[in-house]
Scaffold this motif. Structure first.
Motif, PDB file in Angstrom:
ATOM      1  N   ILE A 159      80.454  56.032  56.265  1.00 53.31           N
ATOM      2  CA  ILE A 159      81.215  54.887  56.766  1.00 53.31           C
ATOM      3  C   ILE A 159      80.527  53.558  56.459  1.00 53.31           C
ATOM      4  CG2 ILE A 159      82.303  56.251  58.581  1.00 53.31           C
ATOM      5  CD1 ILE A 159      80.439  55.020  60.603  1.00 53.31           C
ATOM      6  N   GLU A 160      79.256  53.616  56.070  1.00 53.05           N
ATOM      7  CA  GLU A 160      78.547  52.386  55.715  1.00 53.05           C
ATOM      8  C   GLU A 160      78.529  52.123  54.214  1.00 53.05           C
ATOM      9  OE1 GLU A 160      74.714  52.797  57.479  1.00 53.05           O
ATOM     10  OE2 GLU A 160      75.496  52.699  59.554  1.00 53.05           O
ATOM     11  N   GLY A 161      79.122  53.043  53.446  1.00 55.78           N
ATOM     12  CA  GLY A 161      79.203  52.842  52.008  1.00 55.78           C
ATOM     13  C   GLY A 161      77.975  53.259  51.243  1.00 55.78           C
ATOM     14  N   ASN A 162      77.124  54.106  51.828  1.00 54.79           N
ATOM     15  CA  ASN A 162      75.886  54.527  51.181  1.00 54.79           C
ATOM     16  C   ASN A 162      75.921  55.976  50.702  1.00 54.79           C
ATOM     17  OD1 ASN A 162      74.701  52.006  51.799  1.00 54.79           O
ATOM     18  ND2 ASN A 162      74.177  52.723  53.863  1.00 54.79           N
ATOM     19  N   ALA A 163      77.092  56.595  50.726  1.00 60.83           N
ATOM     20  CA  ALA A 163      77.193  58.015  50.399  1.00 60.83           C
ATOM     21  C   ALA A 163      77.440  58.249  48.910  1.00 60.83           C
ATOM     22  CB  ALA A 163      78.310  58.656  51.217  1.00 60.83           C
ATOM     23  N   THR A 164      77.092  59.468  48.476  1.00 65.26           N
ATOM     24  CA  THR A 164      77.359  59.919  47.111  1.00 65.26           C
ATOM     25  C   THR A 164      78.096  61.251  47.186  1.00 65.26           C
ATOM     26  OG1 THR A 164      75.286  61.166  46.946  1.00 65.26           O
ATOM     27  CG2 THR A 164      75.212  58.814  46.345  1.00 65.26           C
ATOM     28  N   ALA A 165      78.411  61.788  46.019  1.00 67.24           N
ATOM     29  CA  ALA A 165      79.086  63.094  45.987  1.00 67.24           C
ATOM     30  C   ALA A 165      78.234  64.158  46.659  1.00 67.24           C
ATOM     31  CB  ALA A 165      79.384  63.477  44.541  1.00 67.24           C
ATOM     32  N   GLU A 166      76.928  64.046  46.529  1.00 66.43           N
ATOM     33  CA  GLU A 166      76.016  65.010  47.149  1.00 66.43           C
ATOM     34  C   GLU A 166      76.111  64.960  48.669  1.00 66.43           C
ATOM     35  OE1 GLU A 166      71.272  66.256  47.092  1.00 66.43           O
ATOM     36  OE2 GLU A 166      71.941  64.353  46.216  1.00 66.43           O
TER      37      GLU A 166
ATOM     38  N   ASN B  66      81.965  47.940  56.943  1.00 65.46           N
ATOM     39  CA  ASN B  66      81.122  47.833  55.749  1.00 65.46           C
ATOM     40  C   ASN B  66      81.897  48.075  54.461  1.00 65.46           C
ATOM     41  OD1 ASN B  66      79.098  47.440  57.565  1.00 65.46           O
ATOM     42  ND2 ASN B  66      77.657  48.843  56.620  1.00 65.46           N
ATOM     43  N   LEU B  67      83.070  48.685  54.579  1.00 62.28           N
ATOM     44  CA  LEU B  67      83.864  48.987  53.391  1.00 62.28           C
ATOM     45  C   LEU B  67      85.074  48.068  53.251  1.00 62.28           C
ATOM     46  CD1 LEU B  67      83.815  52.902  53.542  1.00 62.28           C
ATOM     47  CD2 LEU B  67      82.267  51.375  52.324  1.00 62.28           C
ATOM     48  N   LEU B  68      85.186  47.130  54.167  1.00 65.54           N
ATOM     49  CA  LEU B  68      86.307  46.200  54.083  1.00 65.54           C
ATOM     50  C   LEU B  68      86.084  45.200  52.959  1.00 65.54           C
ATOM     51  CD1 LEU B  68      87.036  45.353  57.834  1.00 65.54           C
ATOM     52  CD2 LEU B  68      88.423  46.745  56.314  1.00 65.54           C
TER      53      LEU B  68
END
Length: 622
Positions: A503-510, A565-567
């Motif tokens: 939800i903070e925009g720090n994720a990857t496919a992993e 954070n994703l807006l």
């Protein structure tokens, strides 16, 4: 489907003020006091002795003024019911009482402005007989909750109270009680759905003179208030159910374990136990037999894990509330090593109906595998929120659209679009629009990856971010983990951290792969039901709303526009009138533009706080 009006015929002339927790919070006790004062001023013979126990067949020229437990229609509270006309006034405040007394109680006029307005028809409804919220239910366990005075033993006795317990103690053997419960098909209403009669029979056949019965009132699901309302609204029916359970297994001692956040339920239960003791219903030589039963009311500290049987037992014993492996099951070795049966509040409140009315009457509602009715706490984006009761097997669509009145927009207006419903609280799962015709019973819900649970139903419209919903429930279960299992203690913590990244925009496919693998590991490796079901909201949202997760991870956007954070706010030039409200609210000066001309947002400066969208009255910020 409602049977409230039939029961209300026996209650005489009275004014009933809802005194459940919700209405009390909205000022119903002040409404009650105002009725006392205004009825006295108007010269109405107020039948309201200091102990509130005037016999119901007394002076019918006067009016009884009583309090009730939760009447169910929570969002319309404080509620005032006037009998025998069966008038229900909604959202009554103390300042409204003089008019109600003068016009309705004295002159007999019905005041439309206090009646419920059915928005689908545009008509005012006089009472429970014509309010769709009530007529589309089947209230049996809840039938008396909004009618009788919960602190009056005489009123409970007048409604056939303790007849079932008398029958169990005087006319039935323990084996016969267990047999009738088995034949009824009653299953635990606390979440697991285990057959009640089978649990009782397991404890009955255990050797030894000392056995215990426990009522599990440690309801802790977010948004759930079914058990609380039963304990507050009809405590004697719960006591009667526990008495019958004690008779079935041969117990002479029992406990009500109620979370301390339920002070009104604790107070009314304690009074009900004291009144039953004083009347000789509890204590020694019950109903003239040699049987004895002592009941205690204990407050739990509010740990969610203590809803699990073995953790609850540990808490009563004065230990830290942590689960232990099974077997042995509590029915074999429970409280202080003695055979113990634990049932939740709603299960026990249903038991007297089974014994009193018989197996056939009970099985007339519900399904073959799940007979009877079930209470639900209906909350979220739905027009009619509150406490409801419907037959097992009723479809989700009927609950949301018919009883609930349909989905609402964020501002509460009708006409919203259904997106999902979370059922079973943090242990349950999400159901989608394609599942609206799913029957609400144990087997049907299990097939779609959900569960009945204790009965919480949270309805969500299409502006809901399902990733944030999963995050909310994971945060709850992580906080409530007792810490005994490494997989539950550390696994839920890591799952929460992964959801934070998403939800903070720090994720990857992993991140998605790791989240799913970890969820399955926690589910398999945890000791108790809290850990085993903690990943359910994550797994169900991953299954049915994976596109939302992928939008967060791969496109760094939140489709529901809920994750700040994703807006990436922009201003629609066609809608912007150049009023400047957004620019004035922006804390970093990221918005510019001339007056009466479309404004623009500087993405480099924007901190995505959402203040501009809140300030815009023209929905131009998207």
């Amino acid at each position: 489907m409602s049977n409230i009006s039939e029961l209300s015929k026996d209650l005489g002339h009275r004014v009933i003020i809802c005194a459940g927790t919700g209405c009390v919070a909205n000022g119903s006790l002040e409404v009650y006091k105002a009725f006392q004062d205004e009825m006295t001023k108007a010269g109405i013979h107020l039948i309201d002795t200091p102990d509130h126990r005037t016999p119901l067949d007394g002076d019918q020229q006067g009016l009884h003024l009583t309090k009730s437990g939760c009447q169910g229609f929570c969002q319309m509270g404080p509620l005032v019911t006037i009998l025998p006309q069966n008038i229900l006034y909604c959202k009554v405040q103390a300042v409204d009482v003089p008019e109600i007394v003068a016009e309705t109680l004295v002159k007999g006029n019905i005041l439309e402005k206090y009646l419920y307005l059915d928005k689908s028809t545009g008509k005012h409804c006089h009472g429970t007989d014509d309010i769709p919220f009530y007529t589309r239910q089947k209230r049996t366990v809840l039938a008396n909750c909004g009618l009788i005075d919960p602190e009056s033993l005489p009123e409970y006795l007048k409604e056939n109270g303790y007849d079932a317990a008398r029958k169990a103690f005087c006319d039935m053997t323990p084996a016969e009680v267990c047999k009738q419960m088995l034949e009824s098909g009653l299953r635990g209403r606390g979440g697991g759905g285990f057959p009640t009669g089978r649990k009782w029979e397991m404890a009955r056949i255990q050797p030894g003179p000392k056995k215990f019965v426990i009522c599990n009132g440690d309801e802790g699901d977010p948004g759930a208030f079914m058990d609380r309302s039963l304990m507050e609204g009809n405590p004697h029916c719960v006591i009667e159910g526990l008495m019958i359970a004690a008779r079935a297994i041969g117990a002479d001692e029992g406990y009500f374990y109620v979370r301390t956040e339920y002070p009104l339920a604790v107070k009314r239960l304690r009074k009900a136990v004291e009144d039953a003791m004083a009347k000789g219903i509890l204590g020694k030589n019950i109903f003239g037999t040699e049987h004895c039963l002592t009941l205690h009311v204990m407050e739990g500290a509010g740990a969610f894990v203590c809803g699990e049987e073995t953790a609850l037992i540990a808490s009563i014993e004065g230990k830290r509330g942590m689960p232990t492996p099974k077997p042995p099951f509590p029915a074999q070795s429970g409280l202080w090593g003695k055979p113990t049966i634990i049932n939740n509040v709603e299960t026990l409140a249903t038991v007297p109906l089974v014994i009193r009315d018989g197996v056939a009457a009970f099985r007339a509602d519900g399904t073959e595998q799940a007979p009877g009715t079930k209470t639900f706490a209906l909350t979220g984006h739905v027009l009619n929120t509150g406490l409801i009761e419907v037959p097992m097997g009723t479809t989700l669509r009927h609950v949301v659209e018919s009883v609930g009145g349909g989905v609402t927009h964020d501002n509460g207006d009708p006409g919203g679009t259904f997106k999902a419903v979370q059922i079973g609280g943090p242990s349950g799962g999400c159901l989608t629009a394609e599942m609206l015709d799913t029957p609400l019973d144990y087997e049907s819900l299990r097939k779609v990856g959900a569960m009945v649970g204790s009965g919480g139903l949270v309805v969500m419209n299409d502006h809901t971010c399902m990733v944030r919903i999963a995050h909310f429930f994971m945060q709850f279960t992580q906080n409530e983990s007792c810490g005994k299992c490494v997989l539950c203690r550390e696994g839920t913590k890591q799952m929460l951290a992964l959801l934070d990244d998403i939800i903070e925009g720090n994720a990857t496919a992993e991140t998605l792969t790791l989240l799913e693998d970890l969820a399955h590991a926690v589910s398999v490796g945890s000791l108790c039901a809290l850990g085993k079901t903690a990943p359910s909201p994550v797994l169900s949202t991953l299954k049915y709303f994976r596109d939302e997760y992928e939008a967060h991870v791969f496109h760094k956007t939140c489709p529901a526009k809920q994750c700040k954070n994703l807006l990436k706010p922009t201003i629609d030039a066609k809608k912007c009138v150049g009023c400047g409200a957004c620019a004035r609210k922006c804390p970093v000066g990221a918005i510019s533009g001339e007056r009466k001309k479309p404004h623009v947002i500087n993405e480099a400066l924007c901190i995505k706080c959402g203040a501009c969208a809140e300030a815009c009255k023209f929905n131009a910020v998207i």
